[in-house]
Design a protein around this motif. Structure first.
Motif, PDB file in Angstrom:
ATOM      1  N   ALA A   1       1.419  89.135   3.275  1.00  0.00           N
ATOM      2  CA  ALA A   1       2.125  90.145   4.089  1.00  0.00           C
ATOM      3  C   ALA A   1       1.951  89.821   5.444  1.00  0.00           C
ATOM      4  O   ALA A   1       0.893  89.428   6.051  1.00  0.00           O
ATOM      5  N   CYS A   2       3.316  89.561   6.175  1.00  0.00           N
ATOM      6  CA  CYS A   2       3.294  89.036   7.600  1.00  0.00           C
ATOM      7  C   CYS A   2       4.147  90.121   8.490  1.00  0.00           C
ATOM      8  O   CYS A   2       5.206  90.629   7.970  1.00  0.00           O
ATOM      9  N   ASP A   3       3.591  90.181   9.588  1.00  0.00           N
ATOM     10  CA  ASP A   3       4.280  91.171  10.751  1.00  0.00           C
ATOM     11  C   ASP A   3       5.249  90.180  11.177  1.00  0.00           C
ATOM     12  O   ASP A   3       5.311  89.229  11.912  1.00  0.00           O
TER      13      ASP A   3
ATOM     14  N   ARG B   1       5.332  83.766  15.976  1.00  0.00           N
ATOM     15  CA  ARG B   1       4.587  82.667  15.719  1.00  0.00           C
ATOM     16  C   ARG B   1       4.354  82.954  14.106  1.00  0.00           C
ATOM     17  O   ARG B   1       4.254  82.220  13.436  1.00  0.00           O
ATOM     18  N   ALA B   2       4.028  84.016  14.029  1.00  0.00           N
ATOM     19  CA  ALA B   2       3.288  84.581  12.435  1.00  0.00           C
ATOM     20  C   ALA B   2       4.588  84.220  11.547  1.00  0.00           C
ATOM     21  O   ALA B   2       4.369  83.675  10.560  1.00  0.00           O
ATOM     22  N   ARG B   3       5.482  84.875  11.707  1.00  0.00           N
ATOM     23  CA  ARG B   3       6.706  84.737  10.944  1.00  0.00           C
ATOM     24  C   ARG B   3       7.494  83.166  10.783  1.00  0.00           C
ATOM     25  O   ARG B   3       7.559  82.948   9.519  1.00  0.00           O
TER      26      ARG B   3
ATOM     27  N   PHE C   1       7.582  90.655   4.272  1.00  0.00           N
ATOM     28  CA  PHE C   1       7.558  90.947   5.803  1.00  0.00           C
ATOM     29  C   PHE C   1       7.568  92.395   6.106  1.00  0.00           C
ATOM     30  O   PHE C   1       8.043  93.191   5.276  1.00  0.00           O
ATOM     31  N   TYR C   2       6.979  92.785   6.938  1.00  0.00           N
ATOM     32  CA  TYR C   2       6.845  94.317   7.364  1.00  0.00           C
ATOM     33  C   TYR C   2       7.058  94.166   8.925  1.00  0.00           C
ATOM     34  O   TYR C   2       6.726  93.358   9.844  1.00  0.00           O
ATOM     35  N   ALA C   3       7.806  95.248   9.506  1.00  0.00           N
ATOM     36  CA  ALA C   3       7.937  95.465  11.103  1.00  0.00           C
ATOM     37  C   ALA C   3       8.365  96.998  11.134  1.00  0.00           C
ATOM     38  O   ALA C   3       8.392  98.067  10.206  1.00  0.00           O
TER      39      ALA C   3
ATOM     40  N   ALA D   1       2.038 102.811  18.095  1.00  0.00           N
ATOM     41  CA  ALA D   1       2.968 101.724  17.035  1.00  0.00           C
ATOM     42  C   ALA D   1       2.115 100.557  16.438  1.00  0.00           C
ATOM     43  O   ALA D   1       2.413 100.530  15.460  1.00  0.00           O
ATOM     44  N   HIS D   2       0.882 100.205  17.262  1.00  0.00           N
ATOM     45  CA  HIS D   2       0.162  99.255  16.626  1.00  0.00           C
ATOM     46  C   HIS D   2      -0.222  99.695  15.208  1.00  0.00           C
ATOM     47  O   HIS D   2      -0.568  98.966  14.308  1.00  0.00           O
ATOM     48  N   ASN D   3      -0.880 100.797  15.278  1.00  0.00           N
ATOM     49  CA  ASN D   3      -1.558 101.401  14.071  1.00  0.00           C
ATOM     50  C   ASN D   3      -0.493 101.572  13.074  1.00  0.00           C
ATOM     51  O   ASN D   3      -0.952 101.295  11.852  1.00  0.00           O
ATOM     52  N   VAL D   4       0.712 101.827  13.452  1.00  0.00           N
ATOM     53  CA  VAL D   4       1.879 102.000  12.442  1.00  0.00           C
ATOM     54  C   VAL D   4       1.851 100.527  11.558  1.00  0.00           C
ATOM     55  O   VAL D   4       2.158 100.521  10.411  1.00  0.00           O
ATOM     56  N   ARG D   5       2.119  99.816  12.564  1.00  0.00           N
ATOM     57  CA  ARG D   5       2.306  98.377  12.059  1.00  0.00           C
ATOM     58  C   ARG D   5       0.990  97.955  11.203  1.00  0.00           C
ATOM     59  O   ARG D   5       1.185  97.327   9.967  1.00  0.00           O
ATOM     60  N   ASN D   6      -0.199  98.372  11.464  1.00  0.00           N
ATOM     61  CA  ASN D   6      -1.361  98.039  10.705  1.00  0.00           C
ATOM     62  C   ASN D   6      -1.245  98.582   9.348  1.00  0.00           C
ATOM     63  O   ASN D   6      -1.482  98.006   8.297  1.00  0.00           O
ATOM     64  N   ALA D   7      -0.691  99.873   9.384  1.00  0.00           N
ATOM     65  CA  ALA D   7      -0.452 100.606   8.050  1.00  0.00           C
ATOM     66  C   ALA D   7       0.553  99.993   7.293  1.00  0.00           C
ATOM     67  O   ALA D   7       0.402  99.865   6.061  1.00  0.00           O
ATOM     68  N   LEU D   8       1.562  99.440   7.745  1.00  0.00           N
ATOM     69  CA  LEU D   8       2.555  99.056   7.215  1.00  0.00           C
ATOM     70  C   LEU D   8       2.257  97.473   6.318  1.00  0.00           C
ATOM     71  O   LEU D   8       2.616  97.309   5.084  1.00  0.00           O
ATOM     72  N   GLY D   9       1.493  96.932   7.049  1.00  0.00           N
ATOM     73  CA  GLY D   9       0.716  95.892   6.269  1.00  0.00           C
ATOM     74  C   GLY D   9      -0.183  96.029   5.241  1.00  0.00           C
ATOM     75  O   GLY D   9      -0.073  95.546   4.338  1.00  0.00           O
TER      76      GLY D   9
END
Length: 489
Positions: A236-238, A243-245, A258-260, A308-316
């Motif tokens: 699972a990748c942001d 760079r990550a993707r 992938f999540y975003a 927003a960063h915690n929403v991204r963490n949750a999506l991952g």
């Protein structure tokens, strides 16, 4: 089994010691000091704590010696273990052989967000009844410890029974002095485990400059990690992180999810897991977001941790737990709604005199920026004070000098402490005075922690928010500031 840990009082080594003790082993450990909270916790767990280094701590009766990554090869205990030809391993090696073997690993890797995302994953899997093990570099507030062994029972996932999951925060820092490789390599494909590992890669941004001198060398570690995940596994990748993707797209052999966020630039990638931010509740601070799965609406979710960063963490965490372990989305929704966060991550310490004082581990400019913006969204009124101690090997160097100048934009007042390391060559040092001048009159490079406390105590007023940002003890500022603010008349 008689086990001795050299450098036992660090967060990871201490948690490993307690896991070994819980498994029934006879455990001892040495370190330069045993300060709270780890020292008392180790003693309470029945671990023999031996202050200082001594060759006498290493006897022939030891069946395993675990060497911490801060230990040098000339340490007298490390030397003695080698002389006696005792079985030796690193922290990550011991975790792999003793606790990950036979389990289904969920490895959370990336420059930012590892601890919170790991804690979210553990809580989602726990809420789903999968009784996961976990090894997290912080204290998740939903559990009474940062680590525990996984259930020995097989769990029904879909239509078949499978081994219990084990969530591990995958640190890219090196494992041990004789094995200068990232710890997270040890966590993938452990012995006797099915070839269906799950890995989350949250971000890839050059860090740990003392180990990885260039961005290319740093990124190479994540490329190798991506390639190590078995074909039957999942990454699972942001997709927001370029760079990550790019690394995952080029090197992964496994499935990729992938999540975003819907507002993110994801380049050529179309995320399967998409979140849409909803304004936080002004009274409770609850952070809602809408979930979309492959374009279909998946419902509204809510987090107690803002930003927003915690929403991204949750999506991952959602992508990994649902696709990798078959967790029902409704169970995951319930888990995230009750996720209490992690100590030292937007951790509210108190509100003396109506001033909210937070502790946070943020030290990289990206993490500083995201943390401050999250706190601003949680507290839109009142002044936001950012109090920053550069302490890590990377933060104390000028590699991110320019980025720090914009990382504090969400703050109304910025106070810089002196560098937390004195061994950085002058030409390489972060220049906090220069950053303060670049920010303007709202910023100050303080001469000491005492000066910071005096400034805040004199100028902060009810309704203000103070964010203490450091990956270290910060000179004991937390308790001292709370005490001084509480004593004001």
């Amino acid at each position: 089994m008689r086990v001795h840990l050299i450098g036992v009082a660090g967060t990871g080594m201490g948690q490993l010691a307690k896991l070994l003790r819980d498994a029934g082993h006879d455990v001892s450990g040495s370190d330069v000091s045993f300060d709270p909270p780890m020292g008392p916790a180790l003693e309470a767990a029945g671990i023999r704590c031996l202050p200082g280094w001594s060759a006498d701590n290493i006897g022939k009766d030891l069946e395993l010696v675990v060497v911490g990554n801060a230990i040098r090869k000339d340490n007298v205990e490390a030397v003695r273990a080698l002389e006696l030809e005792l079985p030796r391993t690193s922290m990550s090696g011991a975790l792999r052989e003793r606790f990950l073997a036979g389990k289904r690993p969920l490895v959370v890797a990336g420059t930012h967000g590892k601890t919170t995302t790991s804690a979210m994953c553990a809580w989602i899997l726990e809420t789903a009844g999968l009784e996961p093990g976990f090894f997290i570099g912080g204290l998740p507030k939903n559990f009474d410890a940062g680590a525990r062994a996984a259930s020995s029972k097989r769990k029904i996932v879909g239509t078949s029974a499978k081994a219990a999951p084990f969530v591990v925060e995958g640190d890219e820092y090196d494992a041990v002095y004789w094995e200068k490789k990232p710890k997270f390599f040890d966590y993938v494909a452990p012995p006797d485990s099915p070839p269906d590992d799950v890995v989350i890669i949250t971000s890839v941004e050059h860090d740990h400059i003392d180990i990885y001198p260039s961005a290319e060398v740093y990124e190479r570690q994540f490329a190798e990690l991506s390639a190590k995940v078995p074909e039957g596994g999942l990454i699972a990748c942001d997709a927001r992180d370029p760079r990550a993707r790019a690394i995952v797209s080029a090197h992964a052999r496994s499935r990729t999810a992938f999540y975003a966020l819907d507002s993110d630039d994801t380049g050529e990638v179309t995320p399967t897991w998409l979140g849409a931010m909803v304004p936080p509740d002004p009274e409770t601070g609850i952070q809602p977001f809408d979930l979309y799965l492959g374009g279909s609406y998946g419902g509204r979710f809510a987090l107690k941790v803002p930003g927003a960063h915690n929403v991204r963490n949750a999506l991952g965490a959602l992508a990994a737990c649902a696709e990798g372990f078959g967790v029902d989305i409704e169970k995951a929704r319930q888990a995230l709604a009750t996720f209490a966060g992690v100590r030292r991550r937007q951790d509210l310490l108190g509100t003396p005199g109506g001033i909210a004082v937070y502790d946070d581990f943020a030290h990289h400019p990206t993490a500083v920026d995201e943390t401050l913006r999250a706190l601003r969204s949680r507290h839109p009124n009142g002044r936001l004070w950012a109090v920053f101690e550069p302490r890590s090997a990377t933060a104390c160097r000028n590699i991110h000098q320019d980025e720090y100048q914009t990382a504090f934009r969400a703050a109304d007042r910025v106070l810089f402490a002196p560098l937390g390391r004195t061994n950085i060559p002058e030409a390489e040092r972060l220049d906090v005075a220069h950053i303060a001048r670049a920010i303007g009159d709202s910023a100050m490079a303080a001469a000491s922690v005492d000066a910071i406390i005096e400034t805040i105590t004199r100028e902060a007023r009810a309704g203000d928010v103070v964010a203490l940002l450091s990956n270290g003890a910060f000179g004991g500022i937390h308790a001292r500031l709370l005490r001084e603010l509480g004593a004001r008349t």
